[in-house]
Design an enzyme around this catalytic site. Sequence first.
Site, PDB file in Angstrom:
ATOM      1  N   GLU A 124      -3.754  -3.691  -1.411  1.00  0.00           N
ATOM      2  CA  GLU A 124      -2.775  -2.612  -1.642  1.00  0.00           C
ATOM      3  C   GLU A 124      -1.399  -3.265  -1.724  1.00  0.00           C
ATOM      4  OE1 GLU A 124      -3.507   0.011   1.705  1.00  0.00           O
ATOM      5  OE2 GLU A 124      -4.409   1.512   0.400  1.00  0.00           O
ATOM      6  N   SER A 172      -0.475  -2.913   7.776  1.00  0.00           N
ATOM      7  CA  SER A 172      -1.450  -1.940   7.258  1.00  0.00           C
ATOM      8  C   SER A 172      -0.955  -0.514   7.436  1.00  0.00           C
ATOM      9  CB  SER A 172      -2.795  -2.119   7.953  1.00  0.00           C
ATOM     10  OG  SER A 172      -2.635  -2.340   9.317  1.00  0.00           O
ATOM     11  N   HIS A 216      -1.022  -5.555   1.443  1.00  0.00           N
ATOM     12  CA  HIS A 216      -1.957  -5.178   2.505  1.00  0.00           C
ATOM     13  C   HIS A 216      -3.341  -5.661   2.132  1.00  0.00           C
ATOM     14  CE1 HIS A 216      -4.459  -1.834   4.599  1.00  0.00           C
ATOM     15  NE2 HIS A 216      -4.355  -2.898   5.361  1.00  0.00           N
TER      16      HIS A 216
END
Length: 685
Positions: free
Chosen positions: A445, A412, A433
Amino acid sequence: MTSPVRTERHDDVLVIVSDNPPVNALGAAVRQGLKDGVEEGLADDAVKAIVIRCDGRTFHAGADITEFGKPPQGPNLPETLDAMEASSKPVVAAIHGTALGGGLEVALSCHYRVAVPSAKLGLPEVNLGLLPGAGGTQRLPRVVGVEKALDMIVFGKPIGAKEAEAIGLVDKLADEDALAETAIAFAKEMAKKDSHPATSARTDKLPDATEVEQIFEDFKQKNHRKIRGFDAPAANIRCIHAAATLPFEEGIKVEREEFMKLMQGDQSKAQRHLFFAERQAAKIDDVPKDTPLIPVKKVGIIGAGTMGGGIAMNFLSAGIPVTMLEMKQEALDRGTGVMQKNYAGNVKRGRMSEEQAKAAMDRLSTTLDYADLADCDLVIEAVFESMDVKKDVFGKLDAHVKDGAILASNTSYLNVDEIAQATKRPGYVLGMHFFSPANVMKLLEVVRGAETRGDVLATVMALSKKIGKVAVVAGVCHGFIGNRMLSPRQREANKLILEGAKPWDIDRVHQEFGMPMGPFQMADLAGLDIGWHRDPNRIESLRDELCAMDRRGQKTGAGFYDYDENRRGTPSQDVEDLIRKWADKEGVEQREISDEQIRERTIYTMVNEGALILEEGMAQRASDIDVVWVYGYGWPRYRGGPMFWADLEGLDTIVGGLEKHADKMPELKMSALLKDKAAKGETFN
Ligand code: T1G
């Protein structure tokens, strides 16, 4: 220009066929074609019945949203639908794909509806901050009753054709490959009848006057929390109430007034912005649309913890086999146990059947041996957030997994380029992510490394849609897009409580703005000990002291808030005293802090960070940042996302608000892009 609508004669039945890819949206040309076709059918005595159908993937999927906000062109839909409904000849809708919005309104104005079992029917305008503006709020209740209409319209969820037939919205189901002929035969049959039910004239499904108010009171009582903050749901309820209590023509007037109000409102502009932003996010500007994708038939997951198990479920539920690897058998057993429980929960909540849950888990295999991942096409690592650990895992993956397979990290924050360098295949490495819980949150993401190949990126973006995610491409920077924008928000929030604001005031401002929770509620939920050095004797900050006191958030029953057994938080006087102590210790002058200043310090700074992300090319477009925040952090859809919201506030207002507190925010790096756009009166979107 040739019309997208043609007519065909089948003996004494006139078939009006629209062919307006991709979804037969009811744009001006289609409306004109429909109008002309209906007039042709009504004027020709040899025509005894009319069928309306579409070529391509779906029946009309609604008005053409790209026309909204522009000067109206061509015939308006309601007039054409009224003419259809008034016809003495039967008009039959032949439905496949998704009859949505104006599309279902067309079908509702027909006397009869024939559909294939795979079709879906709905009025999802509320998701655009609107309401069915072509008679849908008045006709649907007359066909399916008020309660079902409230459910379908206020929440905008389509129903399947079989359910539609069961409740009288569809008159006949056709075989999947025989829709046109079934509809034509049905129309011939109906032509033998003397009269045809005009939906607008029906009252048999409307409630008795004595029951109406109770139905609406009960509905509002049950659902007020779900629709709080949004304008459109309440407007839809008012229109359906008009359908239940006023003559049709009066109800149409209410619908028209409410529709125009919503159309001109900021909320609908925001929600329409998100409709296109979500679809735009799937596009990679510098990778050709027809780039060949890498087939992904088998996925490997490293780590069977909360994230690994949640990530695995996304693929298992989408029909993709997964091999999950852990270091120890008990970790695998624990992880698969959690997954079983989650699936059981889905079945209990009616999200999937027992068979689907079992089939999903049957696609899972587990192992302690990297060699078992050799034939995976994609492997996703979800191990402890440490660069050394990740580099070690990627080194092993590089050695064991076949060439051409994609290796992804669920990190992350960490640098995906550095991770890629731990392999001999940096072109096949990127970040994926997921947001926790990974089997629930829609945002993904996709972090593009400096060397990530175009086909690898395109493959993962396409795969994301297949597993039900909304994917956004992010560049390699600390926290990518969403978490990077969280940092200045949290930094300023942490400073504000030392300057005199209370954590619960800051959270209140964010909740009143429409966020599901504020910075301190979020910190308590995630855990205050993320990144804590874990030495209770080393107390160098308020956060250290809270952790040392075991006030580590919801999981220890106390953080910034005190929590009861249902995890309901109440402000803590002890924490307030502790904050004052730290403020004194750091010599921070106390003062009254307004709600406006809280917004400027915590929300405006997020917009500035978003502008820096754009400036640095860490996001492809401002609307991608909006998508991240709506799908990853619960930014209220009716505010369209941070960048869209800033556009509406005015970028000069954002710059002014930040400059006002420059002395309190020495860490802030003002975005040149933001300042430049503000100076020119431009917007991000
Ligand atoms: N208008 C214009 N373009 C549309 C569109 C629409 N209604 N629906 C889809 N598109 C575009 C979309 O932008 C994308 O474009 C492409 O079609 C494929 O869509 C008067 C006022 C139908 C379930 O809200 O829910 O009727 O990116 O990627 O996943 O009362 O599209 O390829 O350039 O979503 O297969 C009400 C909205 C309108 C339905 C298909 N109708 N659409 O999903 O494909 S308001 C809706 C959808 C209205 C009336 C009121 C989905 C879909 P591009 P896609 P998909």
